[in-house]
Design a protein around this motif. Sequence first.
Motif, PDB file in Angstrom:
ATOM      1  N   SER A 194       4.241   7.145   2.110  1.00  0.00           N
ATOM      2  CA  SER A 194       4.590   7.955   0.930  1.00  0.00           C
ATOM      3  C   SER A 194       6.043   7.778   0.529  1.00  0.00           C
ATOM      4  O   SER A 194       6.578   8.573  -0.236  1.00  0.00           O
ATOM      5  CB  SER A 194       4.311   9.432   1.219  1.00  0.00           C
ATOM      6  N   SER A 220      -1.626   3.203   4.882  1.00  0.00           N
ATOM      7  CA  SER A 220      -1.215   2.332   3.772  1.00  0.00           C
ATOM      8  C   SER A 220      -1.204   0.869   4.198  1.00  0.00           C
ATOM      9  O   SER A 220      -1.561  -0.024   3.413  1.00  0.00           O
ATOM     10  CB  SER A 220       0.171   2.747   3.244  1.00  0.00           C
ATOM     11  N   GLY A 275       0.820  -1.201   0.000  1.00  0.00           N
ATOM     12  CA  GLY A 275       0.000   0.000   0.000  1.00  0.00           C
ATOM     13  C   GLY A 275       0.856   1.252   0.000  1.00  0.00           C
ATOM     14  O   GLY A 275       1.898   1.304   0.666  1.00  0.00           O
ATOM     15  N   HIS A 276       0.419   2.258  -0.768  1.00  0.00           N
ATOM     16  CA  HIS A 276       1.141   3.535  -0.860  1.00  0.00           C
ATOM     17  C   HIS A 276       0.160   4.682  -0.650  1.00  0.00           C
ATOM     18  O   HIS A 276      -1.026   4.562  -0.939  1.00  0.00           O
ATOM     19  CB  HIS A 276       1.782   3.699  -2.244  1.00  0.00           C
ATOM     20  N   THR A 277       0.679   5.812  -0.176  1.00  0.00           N
ATOM     21  CA  THR A 277      -0.113   7.035  -0.056  1.00  0.00           C
ATOM     22  C   THR A 277       0.643   8.175  -0.723  1.00  0.00           C
ATOM     23  O   THR A 277       1.815   8.033  -1.104  1.00  0.00           O
ATOM     24  CB  THR A 277      -0.350   7.417   1.417  1.00  0.00           C
ATOM     25  N   ASN A 282       0.402   8.202   7.428  1.00  0.00           N
ATOM     26  CA  ASN A 282       0.450   7.615   6.095  1.00  0.00           C
ATOM     27  C   ASN A 282       0.856   6.152   6.146  1.00  0.00           C
ATOM     28  O   ASN A 282       0.309   5.312   5.429  1.00  0.00           O
ATOM     29  CB  ASN A 282       1.432   8.392   5.210  1.00  0.00           C
ATOM     30  N   ARG A 337      -4.852  -0.347   4.362  1.00  0.00           N
ATOM     31  CA  ARG A 337      -5.413  -0.573   3.035  1.00  0.00           C
ATOM     32  C   ARG A 337      -4.851  -1.840   2.399  1.00  0.00           C
ATOM     33  O   ARG A 337      -5.579  -2.597   1.741  1.00  0.00           O
ATOM     34  CB  ARG A 337      -5.149   0.645   2.150  1.00  0.00           C
ATOM     35  N   ARG A 353      -1.626   7.336  -4.343  1.00  0.00           N
ATOM     36  CA  ARG A 353      -2.438   6.479  -3.471  1.00  0.00           C
ATOM     37  C   ARG A 353      -2.799   5.219  -4.265  1.00  0.00           C
ATOM     38  O   ARG A 353      -3.692   5.237  -5.105  1.00  0.00           O
ATOM     39  CB  ARG A 353      -3.720   7.203  -3.047  1.00  0.00           C
ATOM     40  N   GLY A 411       2.585  -1.759   4.282  1.00  0.00           N
ATOM     41  CA  GLY A 411       2.358  -0.372   3.898  1.00  0.00           C
ATOM     42  C   GLY A 411       3.643   0.412   3.920  1.00  0.00           C
ATOM     43  O   GLY A 411       4.431   0.296   4.858  1.00  0.00           O
TER      44      GLY A 411
END
Length: 246
Positions: free
Chosen positions: A208, A180, A165-167, A176, A183, A223, A205
């Motif tokens: 960012s 992430s 997961g990335h933000t 963040n 998610r 995202r 996660g």
Amino acid sequence: MLRNPYLPLAAGAVLIFFLALLGGQATGPAMADRLSDRAAEAISDVGGKGVIAHFESASGQPSRHATLSGGKNLSDAVRDRVAKTVAALPGVGGVRWTDGSALAESAAVTFNPQHCQQDVEALLRARSIRFEESSARIDAASRSLVDEVATALRPCLGSIIAITGHTDSSGTKPGNLALSQERADAVRRALIRRGIPADGLRARGLGSAQPVEGLDPADPANRRIDFSVLETVPIKPTPVDTPGPQ
């Protein structure tokens, strides 16, 4: 004065036993109903039309062990997927079919990790798995994409699949990272419900820390969820996989 000092202890033990019995009767059916609802949704997600999961013992008492019935016209591969999906649900203790039939042998699947990787990347090239704002809940519009991702990954069961997961860079770094991870975990759970074995999925996660190359770190396009098919490992037969009488 009491003639027998052990009588109060015995009475207390009997009282505790009956309270526990009543508590089990009160919570057992609710537990079985919850598992039945979750199983019905999961079975529908993986195409198990006609299959019903019963959470009760032979004597009719609520149980965490599922007995699957129906779906006789389904292929062995689908029945295999249904059983594994139900077995992976939180709280389920085991799975068996009422007819004692075997599940498809997972070891018979031909693995091609690179092919799976390319198929998933092609799906995500123009679309992305989206979430409700500031939430780890998968947006309803993205559920069909998760279905497609699960289908693309299914030929490579036995591989280790990384879900990352990335933000974007808005928000705090700890926030963040947490979002992430949540998610990535949500996508992992969604894939498990669609029949991808839990033991082959790894979720993490990165917040960012790894923006898309060429994009501003604050760009919302950062995202995203990435998938990597890392390696192929043999699947060890379990009681769910072991052939039984037809």
